[in-house]
Design an enzyme around this catalytic site. Sequence first.
Site, mmCIF file in Angstrom:
data_model
loop_
_atom_site.group_PDB
_atom_site.id
_atom_site.type_symbol
_atom_site.label_atom_id
_atom_site.label_comp_id
_atom_site.label_asym_id
_atom_site.label_seq_id
_atom_site.Cartn_x
_atom_site.Cartn_y
_atom_site.Cartn_z
ATOM 1 N N ILE A 196 0.832 -1.201 0.000
ATOM 2 C CA ILE A 196 0.000 0.000 0.000
ATOM 3 C C ILE A 196 0.874 1.261 0.000
ATOM 4 C CG2 ILE A 196 -1.892 1.215 1.176
ATOM 5 C CD1 ILE A 196 -2.510 -1.696 0.006
ATOM 6 N N THR A 197 0.812 1.999 -1.098
ATOM 7 C CA THR A 197 1.592 3.228 -1.221
ATOM 8 C C THR A 197 1.195 4.194 -0.113
ATOM 9 O OG1 THR A 197 1.750 2.925 -3.610
ATOM 10 C CG2 THR A 197 2.152 5.154 -2.793
ATOM 11 N N ARG A 218 31.607 11.304 -25.428
ATOM 12 C CA ARG A 218 32.433 10.132 -25.151
ATOM 13 C C ARG A 218 33.143 9.674 -26.430
ATOM 14 N NH1 ARG A 218 35.473 7.753 -21.449
ATOM 15 N NH2 ARG A 218 35.486 5.470 -21.632
ATOM 16 N N ILE A 260 24.346 3.130 -23.226
ATOM 17 C CA ILE A 260 25.105 4.206 -23.884
ATOM 18 C C ILE A 260 26.130 4.795 -22.909
ATOM 19 C CG2 ILE A 260 24.889 6.579 -24.801
ATOM 20 C CD1 ILE A 260 22.201 5.679 -26.075
ATOM 21 N N GLU A 300 -0.887 -0.862 -10.523
ATOM 22 C CA GLU A 300 -2.103 -0.393 -11.231
ATOM 23 C C GLU A 300 -2.367 -1.217 -12.492
ATOM 24 O OE1 GLU A 300 -3.101 3.674 -11.200
ATOM 25 O OE2 GLU A 300 -1.955 4.073 -9.376
HETATM 26 C C1 LIG Z 1 5.425 -0.141 -5.366
HETATM 27 C C2 LIG Z 1 4.019 -0.664 -5.360
HETATM 28 C C3 LIG Z 1 2.989 0.160 -4.937
HETATM 29 C C4 LIG Z 1 1.672 -0.316 -4.872
HETATM 30 N N1 LIG Z 1 0.684 0.491 -4.395
HETATM 31 C C5 LIG Z 1 -0.558 -0.023 -4.150
HETATM 32 C C6 LIG Z 1 -1.553 0.752 -3.459
HETATM 33 O O1 LIG Z 1 -1.345 1.932 -3.114
HETATM 34 N N2 LIG Z 1 -2.743 0.172 -3.173
HETATM 35 C C7 LIG Z 1 -3.027 -1.118 -3.520
HETATM 36 O O2 LIG Z 1 -4.122 -1.583 -3.210
HETATM 37 N N3 LIG Z 1 -2.119 -1.872 -4.195
HETATM 38 C C8 LIG Z 1 -0.881 -1.373 -4.499
HETATM 39 N N4 LIG Z 1 0.070 -2.141 -5.148
HETATM 40 C C9 LIG Z 1 -0.252 -3.514 -5.519
HETATM 41 C C10 LIG Z 1 -0.269 -3.757 -7.016
HETATM 42 O O3 LIG Z 1 -1.408 -3.189 -7.593
HETATM 43 C C11 LIG Z 1 -0.148 -5.279 -7.243
HETATM 44 O O4 LIG Z 1 1.165 -5.654 -6.869
HETATM 45 C C12 LIG Z 1 -0.434 -5.685 -8.679
HETATM 46 O O5 LIG Z 1 -1.794 -5.501 -8.989
HETATM 47 C C13 LIG Z 1 -0.043 -7.133 -8.956
HETATM 48 O O6 LIG Z 1 -0.571 -7.982 -7.986
HETATM 49 P P1 LIG Z 1 0.387 -9.075 -7.284
HETATM 50 O O7 LIG Z 1 1.600 -8.375 -6.803
HETATM 51 O O8 LIG Z 1 -0.413 -9.814 -6.305
HETATM 52 O O9 LIG Z 1 0.844 -10.039 -8.448
HETATM 53 P P2 LIG Z 1 -0.003 -11.308 -8.962
HETATM 54 O O10 LIG Z 1 -1.405 -10.923 -9.204
HETATM 55 O O11 LIG Z 1 0.275 -12.451 -8.055
HETATM 56 O O12 LIG Z 1 0.708 -11.600 -10.345
HETATM 57 C C14 LIG Z 1 1.943 -12.330 -10.476
HETATM 58 C C15 LIG Z 1 2.260 -12.452 -11.943
HETATM 59 O O13 LIG Z 1 1.247 -13.226 -12.596
HETATM 60 C C16 LIG Z 1 0.692 -12.465 -13.650
HETATM 61 N N5 LIG Z 1 -0.741 -12.779 -13.758
HETATM 62 C C17 LIG Z 1 -1.677 -12.728 -12.781
HETATM 63 N N6 LIG Z 1 -2.866 -13.075 -13.248
HETATM 64 C C18 LIG Z 1 -2.702 -13.348 -14.564
HETATM 65 C C19 LIG Z 1 -3.562 -13.740 -15.629
HETATM 66 N N7 LIG Z 1 -4.875 -13.915 -15.428
HETATM 67 N N8 LIG Z 1 -3.027 -13.911 -16.855
HETATM 68 C C20 LIG Z 1 -1.718 -13.751 -17.057
HETATM 69 N N9 LIG Z 1 -0.840 -13.363 -16.115
HETATM 70 C C21 LIG Z 1 -1.328 -13.169 -14.883
HETATM 71 C C22 LIG Z 1 0.920 -11.020 -13.273
HETATM 72 O O14 LIG Z 1 0.868 -10.173 -14.394
HETATM 73 C C23 LIG Z 1 2.307 -11.103 -12.664
HETATM 74 O O15 LIG Z 1 3.268 -11.143 -13.669
HETATM 75 C C24 LIG Z 1 1.385 -1.665 -5.280
HETATM 76 C C25 LIG Z 1 2.426 -2.487 -5.728
HETATM 77 C C26 LIG Z 1 3.733 -2.019 -5.767
HETATM 78 C C27 LIG Z 1 4.825 -2.940 -6.223
#
Ligand SMILES: Cc1cc2nc3c(=O)[nH]c(=O)nc-3n(C[C@H](O)[C@H](O)[C@H](O)COP(=O)(O)OP(=O)(O)OC[C@H]3O[C@@H](n4cnc5c(N)ncnc54)[C@H](O)[C@@H]3O)c2cc1C
Length: 404
Positions: free
Chosen positions: A175-176, A283, A352, A378
């Site tokens: 959570i940011t 460079r 580069i 997002e």
């Molecule tokens: C720095 C940072 C700030 C954030 N801030 C917030 C915030 O303020 N509030 C909040 O609520 N959340 C926040 N998030 C959470 C963020 O939205 C999630 O990390 C993101 O949606 C991915 O979810 P996950 O990490 O559970 O990955 P997962 O959903 O577990 O995904 C893992 C991998 O599987 C892939 N995948 C998943 N489902 C599928 C599918 N159906 N088909 C193909 N590929 C798939 C994904 O693309 C990814 O590569 C933040 C994350 C980060 C890293």
Amino acid sequence: MTLPFPAAGLGNLGGMDLSLSQEESEIRDWVRTFVDKEIIPLEQTVLERERRNERGLTIEELRGLQAKARESGFFGVQTPEEYGGMGLGGVMGALIEAELGRSFVQFKFGGDADNILFHANEEQKATYLVPTIEGEKISCFAITEPGAGSDARNLRTTAVRDGDEWVINGEKTFITSGDVADFCLVFAVTDKEKGANGGVTCFLADRETGWTSAEIPTMGQWGPASLSFQDVRVPHSAILGEEGRGFELAMKWIGKGRYLLPARALGACERLVEMGMEHARNRVTFGAPIAERQAIQWMIADSAVEIEALRWLVLQAAWLVDQGVDSRQAQSMAKLYGGVKANEIVDRVLQIHGGMGYTRELPVERWYRELRVLRIYEGTDEIQRRTIARNLLAGHASIRGHLG
Ligand SMILES: Cc1cc2nc3c(=O)[nH]c(=O)nc-3n(C[C@H](O)[C@H](O)[C@H](O)COP(=O)(O)OP(=O)(O)OC[C@H]3O[C@@H](n4cnc5c(N)ncnc54)[C@H](O)[C@@H]3O)c2cc1C
């Protein structure tokens, strides 16, 4: 040949104008100067602090810069004028974000608030919305859980009614601002049967209600936090919007500014390629500047083309937002392309710079780490692709774009 009926509506090519209005140019230039004069000079200090594991810009410094901008009337870029903001639209918002993206210093103009806080009732507006706009309170948006990221509908956090209160239990993650927020917009299941289809509710929960947070170190500089809710009690009046309508609010929050993320990346790419060109001119290897080598020129050329494509994907999405039509496909495309291309471009620019690019003397490695998250939060790349393909296959979007 005469058309059977006059060209009209969104795809009116006769009305196509890809230039900025005078007002748009003036605002953009004002932000550009602000970034050049006030933000970029801070970069060295920010890098040094971050190397010492300190916050690059303290909250006081951020507030000071925001106050300076406000003196010139720059406050609440997209916040409605009735709340003291500038009420600017999507295109202007994207142009401003791109200018801010030219620095890795995490500056943002003050005066904004989560879009869904505008759904608050009058009392909640006075307690949460207005203080957030004024910078007196910090919010965080908490939907993601250890088992519910991309699959956000799989929420497990619960809120159970007890008289005039709700008792919240669960874990949120990534959570940011979670570690500094005064209150959170937390999404919890209030009706297990319905789940995300009418059984999720959004609560405004002050930190004083007892939820705890712990920062999560990341490869970028801004650590999000995990939040823990253990029998956290909030009053019934803490519901934002309507009971059971929280998932819609969450999607509204996420959907609002997807084009702003790639807009910021656009500015980063522009600056990075400028840095790459500067280095390439200076460079000298084997008796000539590396800028004269085709291998380097192709990296610059490919990056320039991709930056141009990104600019128009971002501006088109922003423009559709301003038209008040469905912009989700365009926003997903801009977000996907921006995340992927920004990462490719920063990699080329690092290349580069050779060994210097890999050091912490320059901000390139800093950007390299920071930009990576664009492909994750997002909506990951994969989720954007899923959305784009599904929209096309279901006939909700045309392969010919908005021109039809
Ligand atoms: C720095 C940072 C700030 C954030 N801030 C917030 C915030 O303020 N509030 C909040 O609520 N959340 C926040 N998030 C959470 C963020 O939205 C999630 O990390 C993101 O949606 C991915 O979810 P996950 O990490 O559970 O990955 P997962 O959903 O577990 O995904 C893992 C991998 O599987 C892939 N995948 C998943 N489902 C599928 C599918 N159906 N088909 C193909 N590929 C798939 C994904 O693309 C990814 O590569 C933040 C994350 C980060 C890293």
